[in-house]
Motif scaffolding. Structure first.
Motif, PDB file in Angstrom:
ATOM      1  N   ASP A   6       0.851  -1.192   0.000  1.00 34.11           N
ATOM      2  CA  ASP A   6       0.000   0.000   0.000  1.00 34.11           C
ATOM      3  C   ASP A   6       0.889   1.245   0.000  1.00 34.11           C
ATOM      4  O   ASP A   6       1.102   1.876   1.038  1.00 34.11           O
ATOM      5  CB  ASP A   6      -0.890  -0.043   1.253  1.00 34.11           C
ATOM      6  CG  ASP A   6      -2.083   0.897   1.158  1.00 34.11           C
ATOM      7  OD1 ASP A   6      -2.572   1.130   0.043  1.00 34.11           O
ATOM      8  OD2 ASP A   6      -2.538   1.388   2.211  1.00 34.11           O
ATOM      9  N   ASN A  28      -3.652   5.377  -3.601  1.00 36.28           N
ATOM     10  CA  ASN A  28      -4.839   6.221  -3.470  1.00 36.28           C
ATOM     11  C   ASN A  28      -4.364   7.673  -3.552  1.00 36.28           C
ATOM     12  O   ASN A  28      -3.142   7.916  -3.578  1.00 36.28           O
ATOM     13  CB  ASN A  28      -5.604   5.903  -2.167  1.00 36.28           C
ATOM     14  CG  ASN A  28      -4.768   6.134  -0.921  1.00 36.28           C
ATOM     15  OD1 ASN A  28      -3.983   7.080  -0.858  1.00 36.28           O
ATOM     16  ND2 ASN A  28      -4.930   5.289   0.085  1.00 36.28           N
ATOM     17  N   LEU A  31      -1.696   8.615  -1.045  1.00 38.95           N
ATOM     18  CA  LEU A  31      -0.374   8.004  -1.280  1.00 38.95           C
ATOM     19  C   LEU A  31       0.330   8.648  -2.471  1.00 38.95           C
ATOM     20  O   LEU A  31       1.559   8.759  -2.487  1.00 38.95           O
ATOM     21  CB  LEU A  31      -0.522   6.485  -1.474  1.00 38.95           C
ATOM     22  CG  LEU A  31      -1.011   5.731  -0.234  1.00 38.95           C
ATOM     23  CD1 LEU A  31      -1.331   4.268  -0.571  1.00 38.95           C
ATOM     24  CD2 LEU A  31       0.038   5.777   0.885  1.00 38.95           C
ATOM     25  N   LYS A  83      -9.545   1.905  -9.166  1.00 39.10           N
ATOM     26  CA  LYS A  83     -10.117   1.973  -7.826  1.00 39.10           C
ATOM     27  C   LYS A  83     -11.218   3.017  -7.813  1.00 39.10           C
ATOM     28  O   LYS A  83     -11.005   4.158  -8.252  1.00 39.10           O
ATOM     29  CB  LYS A  83      -9.006   2.375  -6.854  1.00 39.10           C
ATOM     30  CG  LYS A  83      -9.050   1.710  -5.520  1.00 39.10           C
ATOM     31  CD  LYS A  83      -7.749   2.007  -4.781  1.00 39.10           C
ATOM     32  CE  LYS A  83      -7.848   1.658  -3.331  1.00 39.10           C
ATOM     33  NZ  LYS A  83      -6.664   2.114  -2.594  1.00 39.10           N
ATOM     34  N   PHE A 129     -11.858  -1.252   5.029  1.00 39.88           N
ATOM     35  CA  PHE A 129     -10.789  -0.518   5.739  1.00 39.88           C
ATOM     36  C   PHE A 129     -10.814  -0.881   7.229  1.00 39.88           C
ATOM     37  O   PHE A 129     -11.552  -0.292   8.012  1.00 39.88           O
ATOM     38  CB  PHE A 129     -11.001   0.988   5.574  1.00 39.88           C
ATOM     39  CG  PHE A 129     -10.415   1.570   4.312  1.00 39.88           C
ATOM     40  CD1 PHE A 129     -10.365   0.851   3.141  1.00 39.88           C
ATOM     41  CD2 PHE A 129      -9.917   2.873   4.316  1.00 39.88           C
ATOM     42  CE1 PHE A 129      -9.832   1.400   1.974  1.00 39.88           C
ATOM     43  CE2 PHE A 129      -9.373   3.434   3.156  1.00 39.88           C
ATOM     44  CZ  PHE A 129      -9.335   2.702   1.991  1.00 39.88           C
ATOM     45  N   ARG A 132      -9.472   1.931   9.996  1.00 40.11           N
ATOM     46  CA  ARG A 132     -10.344   3.098  10.219  1.00 40.11           C
ATOM     47  C   ARG A 132     -11.589   2.722  11.024  1.00 40.11           C
ATOM     48  O   ARG A 132     -12.153   3.569  11.692  1.00 40.11           O
ATOM     49  CB  ARG A 132     -10.695   3.749   8.887  1.00 40.11           C
ATOM     50  CG  ARG A 132      -9.466   4.382   8.252  1.00 40.11           C
ATOM     51  CD  ARG A 132      -9.777   5.286   7.105  1.00 40.11           C
ATOM     52  NE  ARG A 132      -8.535   5.577   6.383  1.00 40.11           N
ATOM     53  CZ  ARG A 132      -8.427   6.411   5.374  1.00 40.11           C
ATOM     54  NH1 ARG A 132      -9.499   7.057   4.944  1.00 40.11           N
ATOM     55  NH2 ARG A 132      -7.255   6.610   4.788  1.00 40.11           N
ATOM     56  N   ALA A 163      -7.805  -3.729   3.746  1.00 40.61           N
ATOM     57  CA  ALA A 163      -7.004  -2.507   3.626  1.00 40.61           C
ATOM     58  C   ALA A 163      -7.014  -1.740   4.939  1.00 40.61           C
ATOM     59  O   ALA A 163      -7.686  -2.133   5.891  1.00 40.61           O
ATOM     60  CB  ALA A 163      -7.565  -1.656   2.494  1.00 40.61           C
ATOM     61  N   SER A 164      -6.257  -0.641   4.936  1.00 35.92           N
ATOM     62  CA  SER A 164      -6.092   0.156   6.163  1.00 35.92           C
ATOM     63  C   SER A 164      -5.532  -0.743   7.270  1.00 35.92           C
ATOM     64  O   SER A 164      -5.986  -0.722   8.409  1.00 35.92           O
ATOM     65  CB  SER A 164      -7.418   0.795   6.576  1.00 35.92           C
ATOM     66  OG  SER A 164      -7.273   1.640   7.678  1.00 35.92           O
ATOM     67  N   ARG A 166      -2.796  -1.658   9.818  1.00 37.47           N
ATOM     68  CA  ARG A 166      -1.845  -0.827  10.573  1.00 37.47           C
ATOM     69  C   ARG A 166      -0.855  -1.660  11.390  1.00 37.47           C
ATOM     70  O   ARG A 166       0.182  -1.151  11.782  1.00 37.47           O
ATOM     71  CB  ARG A 166      -2.613   0.073  11.544  1.00 37.47           C
ATOM     72  CG  ARG A 166      -3.766   0.860  10.918  1.00 37.47           C
ATOM     73  CD  ARG A 166      -3.356   2.248  10.537  1.00 37.47           C
ATOM     74  NE  ARG A 166      -4.471   2.976   9.943  1.00 37.47           N
ATOM     75  CZ  ARG A 166      -5.475   3.510  10.647  1.00 37.47           C
ATOM     76  NH1 ARG A 166      -5.493   3.415  11.970  1.00 37.47           N
ATOM     77  NH2 ARG A 166      -6.448   4.143  10.027  1.00 37.47           N
ATOM     78  N   THR A 183      -3.526  -5.554   1.964  1.00 35.17           N
ATOM     79  CA  THR A 183      -2.599  -4.525   1.502  1.00 35.17           C
ATOM     80  C   THR A 183      -2.129  -3.732   2.695  1.00 35.17           C
ATOM     81  O   THR A 183      -2.936  -3.299   3.525  1.00 35.17           O
ATOM     82  CB  THR A 183      -3.217  -3.619   0.416  1.00 35.17           C
ATOM     83  OG1 THR A 183      -2.177  -2.792  -0.119  1.00 35.17           O
ATOM     84  CG2 THR A 183      -4.357  -2.746   0.916  1.00 35.17           C
TER      85      THR A 183
HETATM   86  O1  G3P Z   1      -5.415   0.939   1.505  1.00 31.93           O
HETATM   87  C1  G3P Z   1      -6.040   1.931   2.239  1.00 31.93           C
HETATM   88  C2  G3P Z   1      -5.085   2.651   3.101  1.00 31.93           C
HETATM   89  O2  G3P Z   1      -4.167   3.391   2.345  1.00 31.93           O
HETATM   90  C3  G3P Z   1      -5.721   3.479   4.150  1.00 31.93           C
HETATM   91  O3  G3P Z   1      -4.936   3.315   5.248  1.00 31.93           O
HETATM   92  O4  G3P Z   1      -4.016   3.840   7.439  1.00 31.93           O
HETATM   93  O5  G3P Z   1      -4.897   5.685   5.964  1.00 31.93           O
HETATM   94  O6  G3P Z   1      -6.455   4.103   7.066  1.00 31.93           O
HETATM   95  P1  G3P Z   1      -5.088   4.286   6.499  1.00 31.93           P
END
Ligand code: G3P
Length: 217
Positions: A6, A28, A31, A83, A129, A132, A163-164, A166, A183
């Motif tokens: 990611d 995204n 990023l 996406k 996600f 989040r 995703a998301s 951590r 990811t």
């Molecule tokens: O793939 C989604 C990711 O980039 C979001 O991650 O940590 O910003 O919630 P985050």
């Protein structure tokens, strides 16, 4: 479970790809901002480096414009996954692009019903996600479990792309729950190799080896 990276940081992707740890890449708008690169240029570079799916996100909010952006992104390389956000316009875009044979990753998914809609719209990937949801005191892993059950009940082919992510624990839980893909940022993927007992054991082996006075090379 497939590992996607990611990030839009090409050096970090290359390092993981060389080890076989990058089955794909997700990006995204945040990023892309972090990379400081032009979206078309950096996406092309990543797609040439990684044979697997490389997600690039549309930024329009209305279906016609999303479809046009998606078609432009899809032209970058055959392994681009467009996406789109989980909105009604995003779902319309998903249907059109999927019918054209383009991979679509439906992102910003926070409920099982949203995931159900994405599968019915022909999504290649759904991106729940996790982090989040944890941020607002819900359990992101519950969502992965619910989506897995629903998709299995009806044999949907859409892949669950967690995703998301951590933490390393998120990765373990995703693998146990049967997410198809996770990811994560490069630092989380690299942290999977760390264990304090590995460090402690290695330190002891090095001390004892020094006492032998031997050399291998
Ligand atoms: O793939 C989604 C990711 O980039 C979001 O991650 O940590 O910003 O919630 P985050």
């Amino acid at each position: 479970m497939k590992f996607f990276v990611d990030t839009a940081d090409v050096d970090a992707i290359r390092e993981l790809a060389d080890l076989g740890m990058a089955d794909g890449v997700t990006t995204n708008p945040s990023l892309i901002l972090k990379s400081g690169r032009d979206i078309l240029e950096v996406t092309r570079e990543i797609a040439e480096m990684i044979p697997g799916p490389v997600s690039a996100e549309v930024v329009a909010l209305e279906a016609d414009a999303m479809i046009a952006e998606g078609r432009k992104l899809a032209k970058i390389a055959p392994n681009i996954a467009v996406k789109v956000p989980l909105t009604w316009d995003g779902l319309k875009t998903c249907r059109v692009l999927s019918d054209e044979g383009t991979m679509v990753n439906v992102t910003l998914c926070f409920s099982a019903n949203q995931a159900l809609l994405a599968a019915k719209a022909g999504a290649t990937f759904i991106s729940p996600f996790i982090g989040r949801l944890d941020d607002i005191n819900l359990d992101g892993m519950d969502l992965i479990r619910d989506i897995r059950e629903i998709y299995d009940n009806y044999n949907f082919k859409t892949e669950i792309l967690a995703a998301s992510i951590r933490t390393v624990n998120h990765v373990t839980q995703c693998a146990l729950t049967g997410a198809d893909v996770m990811t994560a940022p490069p630092n989380v993927i690299k942290a999977l190799a760390s264990h304090p007992l590995t460090d402690k054991g290695l330190e002891q082996f090095m001390k004892d080896w020094a006492k032998t006075g031997q050399k291998i090379l």
